[in-house]
Design a protein around this motif. Sequence first.
Motif, mmCIF file in Angstrom:
data_model
loop_
_atom_site.group_PDB
_atom_site.id
_atom_site.type_symbol
_atom_site.label_atom_id
_atom_site.label_comp_id
_atom_site.label_asym_id
_atom_site.label_seq_id
_atom_site.Cartn_x
_atom_site.Cartn_y
_atom_site.Cartn_z
ATOM 1 N N ALA A 216 7.488 5.309 34.067
ATOM 2 C CA ALA A 216 7.261 6.684 33.622
ATOM 3 C C ALA A 216 6.428 7.430 34.650
ATOM 4 C CB ALA A 216 6.557 6.696 32.275
ATOM 5 N N ILE A 217 6.695 8.734 34.795
ATOM 6 C CA ILE A 217 5.949 9.598 35.708
ATOM 7 C C ILE A 217 5.228 10.659 34.893
ATOM 8 C CG2 ILE A 217 6.095 11.237 37.614
ATOM 9 C CD1 ILE A 217 8.612 9.834 38.547
ATOM 10 N N GLY A 218 3.917 10.783 35.099
ATOM 11 C CA GLY A 218 3.142 11.748 34.339
ATOM 12 C C GLY A 218 3.466 13.191 34.675
ATOM 13 N N GLY A 219 3.662 13.485 35.967
ATOM 14 C CA GLY A 219 4.082 14.813 36.373
ATOM 15 C C GLY A 219 2.987 15.772 36.771
ATOM 16 N N GLN A 220 1.715 15.374 36.708
ATOM 17 C CA GLN A 220 0.640 16.270 37.133
ATOM 18 C C GLN A 220 0.594 16.362 38.656
ATOM 19 O OE1 GLN A 220 0.173 13.417 35.351
ATOM 20 N NE2 GLN A 220 -0.840 13.887 33.418
ATOM 21 N N ASP A 221 0.122 17.510 39.160
ATOM 22 C CA ASP A 221 -0.036 17.732 40.596
ATOM 23 C C ASP A 221 -1.525 17.891 40.886
ATOM 24 O OD1 ASP A 221 -0.189 18.678 43.215
ATOM 25 O OD2 ASP A 221 1.505 20.048 43.001
ATOM 26 N N THR A 222 -2.125 16.857 41.478
ATOM 27 C CA THR A 222 -3.567 16.877 41.701
ATOM 28 C C THR A 222 -4.004 17.990 42.631
ATOM 29 O OG1 THR A 222 -3.210 15.157 43.384
ATOM 30 C CG2 THR A 222 -3.956 14.437 41.210
ATOM 31 N N CYS A 223 -3.180 18.338 43.603
ATOM 32 C CA CYS A 223 -3.539 19.385 44.559
ATOM 33 C C CYS A 223 -3.512 20.761 43.914
ATOM 34 C CB CYS A 223 -2.601 19.336 45.759
ATOM 35 S SG CYS A 223 -3.078 20.433 47.118
ATOM 36 N N ALA A 224 -2.547 21.005 43.052
ATOM 37 C CA ALA A 224 -2.380 22.323 42.445
ATOM 38 C C ALA A 224 -3.285 22.533 41.235
ATOM 39 C CB ALA A 224 -0.921 22.517 42.034
ATOM 40 N N GLU A 225 -3.613 21.464 40.523
ATOM 41 C CA GLU A 225 -4.361 21.582 39.261
ATOM 42 C C GLU A 225 -5.852 21.371 39.519
ATOM 43 O OE1 GLU A 225 -2.404 19.395 36.053
ATOM 44 O OE2 GLU A 225 -0.540 19.473 37.202
ATOM 45 N N GLU A 226 -6.461 22.384 40.118
ATOM 46 C CA GLU A 226 -7.835 22.267 40.607
ATOM 47 C C GLU A 226 -8.845 22.008 39.498
ATOM 48 O OE1 GLU A 226 -11.113 24.890 43.137
ATOM 49 O OE2 GLU A 226 -9.096 25.676 42.795
ATOM 50 N N ALA A 227 -8.667 22.611 38.348
ATOM 51 C CA ALA A 227 -9.643 22.450 37.269
ATOM 52 C C ALA A 227 -9.663 21.037 36.715
ATOM 53 C CB ALA A 227 -9.342 23.442 36.146
ATOM 54 N N ASP A 228 -8.576 20.322 36.893
ATOM 55 C CA ASP A 228 -8.444 19.016 36.246
ATOM 56 C C ASP A 228 -8.540 17.816 37.178
ATOM 57 O OD1 ASP A 228 -8.019 20.028 33.600
ATOM 58 O OD2 ASP A 228 -5.998 20.596 34.205
ATOM 59 N N TYR A 229 -8.275 18.001 38.484
ATOM 60 C CA TYR A 229 -8.198 16.847 39.377
ATOM 61 C C TYR A 229 -8.834 17.105 40.733
ATOM 62 C CZ TYR A 229 -4.842 15.383 35.876
ATOM 63 O OH TYR A 229 -4.252 15.067 34.680
ATOM 64 N N PHE A 230 -9.379 16.060 41.310
ATOM 65 C CA PHE A 230 -9.829 16.096 42.695
ATOM 66 C C PHE A 230 -8.605 15.982 43.600
ATOM 67 C CE2 PHE A 230 -13.517 14.089 40.491
ATOM 68 C CZ PHE A 230 -14.463 15.072 40.762
ATOM 69 N N SER A 231 -8.725 16.529 44.822
ATOM 70 C CA SER A 231 -7.606 16.490 45.759
ATOM 71 C C SER A 231 -8.128 16.455 47.183
ATOM 72 C CB SER A 231 -6.704 17.712 45.565
ATOM 73 O OG SER A 231 -5.794 17.860 46.641
ATOM 74 N N TYR A 232 -7.737 15.450 47.922
ATOM 75 C CA TYR A 232 -8.096 15.352 49.326
ATOM 76 C C TYR A 232 -7.452 16.482 50.130
ATOM 77 C CZ TYR A 232 -7.803 13.695 54.152
ATOM 78 O OH TYR A 232 -7.858 13.613 55.518
ATOM 79 N N ARG A 233 -6.173 16.727 49.889
ATOM 80 C CA ARG A 233 -5.477 17.757 50.667
ATOM 81 C C ARG A 233 -6.067 19.135 50.382
ATOM 82 N NH1 ARG A 233 0.564 18.377 52.768
ATOM 83 N NH2 ARG A 233 -0.123 16.368 53.571
ATOM 84 N N ARG A 234 -6.358 19.430 49.156
ATOM 85 C CA ARG A 234 -6.925 20.735 48.829
ATOM 86 C C ARG A 234 -8.274 20.920 49.520
ATOM 87 N NH1 ARG A 234 -7.074 20.361 43.424
ATOM 88 N NH2 ARG A 234 -9.272 19.812 43.392
ATOM 89 N N ALA A 235 -9.092 19.852 49.507
ATOM 90 C CA ALA A 235 -10.394 19.930 50.169
ATOM 91 C C ALA A 235 -10.224 20.175 51.673
ATOM 92 C CB ALA A 235 -11.177 18.648 49.915
ATOM 93 N N CYS A 236 -9.248 19.508 52.283
ATOM 94 C CA CYS A 236 -9.011 19.693 53.722
ATOM 95 C C CYS A 236 -8.540 21.106 54.025
ATOM 96 C CB CYS A 236 -7.990 18.682 54.217
ATOM 97 S SG CYS A 236 -8.582 16.986 54.260
#
Length: 256
Positions: A216-236
């Motif tokens: 199963a795939i959850g489908g969340q996007d860590t880079c796009a969903e800033e309020a909910d997830y940390f993201s290495y690419r977003r930080a860069c």
Amino acid sequence: MSAPFTTAAPLADVPHGFFGRRGGVSTGELASLNCGLGSGDDPARIAENRHRVAGAVLPGAALAGVYQVHGRRCVTVDAATDLAARPEADALATRTPGILLGILTADCVPILFADREAGVVGAAHAGWKGAIAGVGEATLDAMESLGARREAIAAAIGPCIGRASYEVDEAFVGRFLADDPANEHFFAAGRPGHAMFDIAAYVAARLAAAGVGTVAIGGQDTCAEEADYFSYRRACLRGENGYGRQLSVIGVKQPT
């Protein structure tokens, strides 16, 4: 206190959770449930955040982790991990009740595995290097060594960078096509000289091809969903000084 998390239907009745950035005590760019030991955060805050994760999923359980190196090695564990002596690996497996296996991510793919009948669970960190090297398959091998059956294993892919956020260059695409030309399916057109990579779908396809019964795939996007997830690419992309890591965990219940 505990922290909010999501679960996956194929792992129902198995203690597990995919945590994000909410529900912790860290501050600033690392707010608030940062569990990354290498993030530069206050160790006491990290410890409290990790304590909240464990308490939310399997109260009283010991947390086991690894020093992640973007490889394919999977270790079997039967006790909590001394944080100062974590083995270099990117996956864990256990059949010992009362242990939570933990994987840190910040765009990479967290995979949680369970064979309910055998009472064996696994967790893997799959960045693109680990995914193409076979960290998922290595986890299956380790679980089978503990008595699991591949066709009885359910796997869930948690929050990771989504295709719409994962731009890669032609050299990156070339690595995957050289490994298997059919991998072209996981790339969509991007700006000239680039493509968009669906790493979750790639990991899921590898697991299915390896004989996993349910994926199963959850489908969340860590880079796009800033309020909910940390993201290495977003930080860069933003030139931030650091980035947090979220924790995904799975364990075996203590017998009643």
